[in-house]
Write a protein that holds these residues in place. Structure first.
Motif, mmCIF file in Angstrom:
data_model
loop_
_atom_site.group_PDB
_atom_site.id
_atom_site.type_symbol
_atom_site.label_atom_id
_atom_site.label_comp_id
_atom_site.label_asym_id
_atom_site.label_seq_id
_atom_site.Cartn_x
_atom_site.Cartn_y
_atom_site.Cartn_z
ATOM 1 N N ALA A 37 0.761 -1.282 0.039
ATOM 2 C CA ALA A 37 0.144 0.008 0.052
ATOM 3 C C ALA A 37 0.893 1.261 -0.140
ATOM 4 O O ALA A 37 0.669 2.309 -0.821
ATOM 5 N N THR A 41 0.821 3.873 -3.295
ATOM 6 C CA THR A 41 0.135 5.060 -2.985
ATOM 7 C C THR A 41 1.252 6.121 -2.791
ATOM 8 O O THR A 41 1.097 7.654 -2.933
ATOM 9 N N PRO A 46 -1.526 4.491 4.635
ATOM 10 C CA PRO A 46 -2.841 5.077 3.897
ATOM 11 C C PRO A 46 -3.985 4.242 4.584
ATOM 12 O O PRO A 46 -3.876 3.466 5.063
ATOM 13 N N ASN A 47 -5.051 4.971 4.452
ATOM 14 C CA ASN A 47 -6.384 4.738 4.948
ATOM 15 C C ASN A 47 -7.062 3.687 3.967
ATOM 16 O O ASN A 47 -7.224 3.981 2.725
ATOM 17 N N TRP A 48 -7.533 2.408 4.566
ATOM 18 C CA TRP A 48 -8.371 1.572 3.766
ATOM 19 C C TRP A 48 -9.859 1.694 3.950
ATOM 20 O O TRP A 48 -10.138 1.969 5.317
ATOM 21 N N HIS A 174 -10.355 -4.972 2.256
ATOM 22 C CA HIS A 174 -9.847 -3.737 2.408
ATOM 23 C C HIS A 174 -9.387 -3.342 1.266
ATOM 24 O O HIS A 174 -8.546 -4.196 0.511
ATOM 25 N N ILE A 176 -7.900 -0.068 -1.484
ATOM 26 C CA ILE A 176 -6.931 1.322 -1.480
ATOM 27 C C ILE A 176 -7.071 1.667 -2.933
ATOM 28 O O ILE A 176 -6.511 0.901 -3.835
ATOM 29 N N ASP A 188 -6.883 -0.538 -8.152
ATOM 30 C CA ASP A 188 -7.390 -0.772 -6.844
ATOM 31 C C ASP A 188 -6.557 -2.005 -5.961
ATOM 32 O O ASP A 188 -6.285 -3.087 -6.802
#
Length: 273
Positions: A37, A41, A46-48, A174, A176, A188
């Protein structure tokens, strides 16, 4: 070396696959999800986003064994949808596609197959009743979905089997988003955790059939530039479900019990730095 399908399959999709609604290219990655991730990114931790997915099938997995998957999915903001998908290997139109069936080609390392899907939105209250075991799972299926569940696969399924549908899961997903780049639409990164704790991680992107060769090249470039660890071989989520449920039945013995009702979901994968 190209990772997606074969040059011949990609060329066929680009010229003969226009009848399909989309193409999904995906590649399995090596867990844990945190390093991938961050690499994809460019952001630390980072937020999932989180979704839950449930398999609706008999205890013996009659639908999966016939080549059909029924999936109930809890999406963002508490919305639900239900899909009935028949999977067929290779390229080419084996037979006419009935009206209302969405066709997508899945292109993965070493293989190409077609997903023929009938999907519809489901009310949150109806989904909750099924997950709680208060209403039979078959009640969520539309007439078209019932017909496709029994006749869409490589083997026909007796409609009486739909009376035996139960809920397996949840599969906790999940996700991201990876920003678009030249030659590649948004990708994705998804991490799937099964009830037993088994993991699957995939990076995927979508395109039109005529864009598949250029998209595959750009996708491979992304993997190389970000140096993410690609897993050997590719296992489908359906195959993982079969293993998951088989192991559960062995652990439970002859009186194996399948899941009925909504179980608390595991928390998301903690990013590893």
């Amino acid at each position: 070396m190209p990772r997606f399908g074969s040059p011949e399959a990609l060329a066929w999709l680009g010229t003969q696959g226009a009848y399909a609604d989309s193409v999904e290219l995906k590649v399995p990655l090596v867990p844990p999800p945190g390093p991938a991730a961050e690499a994809l990114t460019g952001r630390p931790a980072p937020n999932w986003s989180v979704r839950h997915s449930y398999l609706l099938d008999t205890a013996a997995l009659d639908l999966l064994r016939s080549g059909v998957e029924i999936r109930l999915r809890r999406r963002a903001r508490g919305r639900y949808d239900l899909s009935v998908t028949a999977r067929r290997s290779g390229v080419g139109r084996e037979r006419a596609v009935p009206r209302g069936v969405r066709v997508e080609f899945d292109v993965v390392p070493g293989a190409v197959w077609q997903d023929h899907e009938v999907r519809r939105e489901i009310g949150a209250a109806d989904a909750a009743d099924v997950l709680a075991g208060a209403v039979p799972s078959r009640e969520l299926l539309s007439p078209t979905q019932r017909w496709w569940a029994c006749g869409g696969g490589h083997d026909a399924v007796d409609e009486a089997r739909l009376e035996e549908l139960t809920v397996h899961g949840p599969l906790v997903v999940h996700r991201i988003k990876v920003a678009a780049r030249p030659g590649l639409r948004r990708a994705d990164l998804e991490h799937f955790r099964y009830p037993s704790g088994g993991e699957l991680m995939e990076l995927s992107t979508h395109c039109w059939p005529q864009e598949v060769s250029a998209t595959a090249t750009a996708f491979e470039r992304l993997l190389d530039e970000r140096a993410v660890a690609v897993a050997e071989g590719h296992r489908t989520r359906s195959a993982m479900w079969q293993d998951e449920i088989a192991r559960a039945r062995v652990r439970s013995g002859p009186a194996a019990r399948t899941h009925r009702g909504h179980r608390p979901a595991r928390r998301g994968p903690a990013p590893r730095r």
